[in-house]
Design a protein around this motif. Structure first.
Motif, PDB file in Angstrom:
ATOM      1  N   PHE A  22       0.833  -1.195   0.000  1.00  0.00           N
ATOM      2  CA  PHE A  22       0.000   0.000   0.000  1.00  0.00           C
ATOM      3  C   PHE A  22       0.873   1.253   0.000  1.00  0.00           C
ATOM      4  N   GLU A  26      -2.868   5.422   0.212  1.00  0.00           N
ATOM      5  CA  GLU A  26      -3.891   4.404   0.421  1.00  0.00           C
ATOM      6  C   GLU A  26      -4.185   4.139   1.887  1.00  0.00           C
ATOM      7  N   THR A 116     -12.026   1.436   0.805  1.00  0.00           N
ATOM      8  CA  THR A 116     -10.607   1.664   1.002  1.00  0.00           C
ATOM      9  C   THR A 116      -9.806   0.756   0.077  1.00  0.00           C
ATOM     10  N   ALA A 117      -8.492   0.894   0.122  1.00  0.00           N
ATOM     11  CA  ALA A 117      -7.619   0.042  -0.701  1.00  0.00           C
ATOM     12  C   ALA A 117      -7.279  -1.262  -0.013  1.00  0.00           C
ATOM     13  N   LYS A 120      -7.824  -4.724  -1.924  1.00  0.00           N
ATOM     14  CA  LYS A 120      -7.360  -4.947  -3.296  1.00  0.00           C
ATOM     15  C   LYS A 120      -6.654  -6.298  -3.452  1.00  0.00           C
TER      16      LYS A 120
END
Length: 244
Positions: A22, A26, A116-117, A120
């Motif tokens: 991240f 992020e 949010t990231a 991912k």
């Protein structure tokens, strides 16, 4: 005992790992970020209108795995929970939507984890595995579920090995007045005994028969348990996402 050099090297390795997972943009605004050798940990929570906030620690691994340690009470022993299990443990009334119901604190506000990231790697891992509900032989795996009869108040097992069985459960969940006689395949009546508690713990997970909800058996949507001809919002959203 870890000496100063070893500690500095470990911190440096963790920083490199986190940087590759991240960026500052992020996760920089998220509260409670903790960087370890093989995962990033943040403060998370899930809110129940009845019980309030249940707070925990979400660990995000580069493999895509997610684990939550619950801190809802000082004596809570729940750890290494899946997000779905944490959502259920918190007493959230509208369960099965953990991506929206589990939140982190970003810039002082509760933000659904899906925004949010942090997911991912979980999403990428699911794509590579063709769904987190796939077993080692490539077939869809869903653990057994139970529904309580509105007449006799007994729990009845739904085995989810085929698409037809998943559809039976799907339709039963949509029926607010579901009763034993509505079971399509198993001929069960309200007079039949309920399964013993010692038997109900066996849920048919391909990893562990007594699993309480792992990434193998907790499915959040696949071609086996979602139906294009169903008009419920869950199936509609899944169908649209697949086409996208």
């Amino acid at each position: 005992m870890e000496n100063g050099v070893e500690k500095r090297q470990r911190v440096e390795r963790a920083a490199v790992m986190a940087a590759s997972m991240f960026s500052d943009e992020e996760v920089g605004a998220i509260s409670g970020v903790k960087i370890e050798d093989d995962y990033v940990e943040v403060t998370c929570g899930c809110t129940s209108h009845r019980y309030g906030d249940a707070v925990g620690r979400l660990r995000v691994f580069s493999s895509g795995d997610l684990e939550i340690t619950c801190e809802c009470t000082p004596g809570c022993q729940e750890d290494k929970m899946t997000p779905a299990a944490f959502e259920k443990h918190s007493g959230r009334e509208t369960a099965r939507k953990w991506k929206n119901n589990i939140w982190v604190i970003a810039n002082g506000e509760k933000v659904p984890v899906v925004k949010t990231a942090l997911l991912k790697y979980y999403i990428q891992s699911s794509k590579h595995a063709n769904g987190s509900n796939r077993s080692s032989n490539g077939k869809a795996c869903h653990r057994d579920e139970f529904i309580r009869c509105t007449v006799c108040n007994k729990e009845r097992r739904f085995r989810l090995r085929t698409r037809e069985e998943c559809r039976s459960l799907h339709d039963a969940l949509a029926n607010a007045n579901w009763k034993c006689s509505d079971m399509a395949r198993d001929k069960v009546t309200c007079d039949d005994d309920e399964e013993r508690a010692s038997r109900r713990v066996y849920r048919g997970c391909s990893r562990s028969p007594t699993c309480r909800g792992c990434t193998t058996c907790v499915c959040f949507g696949c071609e086996v348990c979602r139906f294009p001809d169903c008009s419920c919002q869950t199936c509609i959203d899944f169908t649209r996402n697949v086409k996208a």
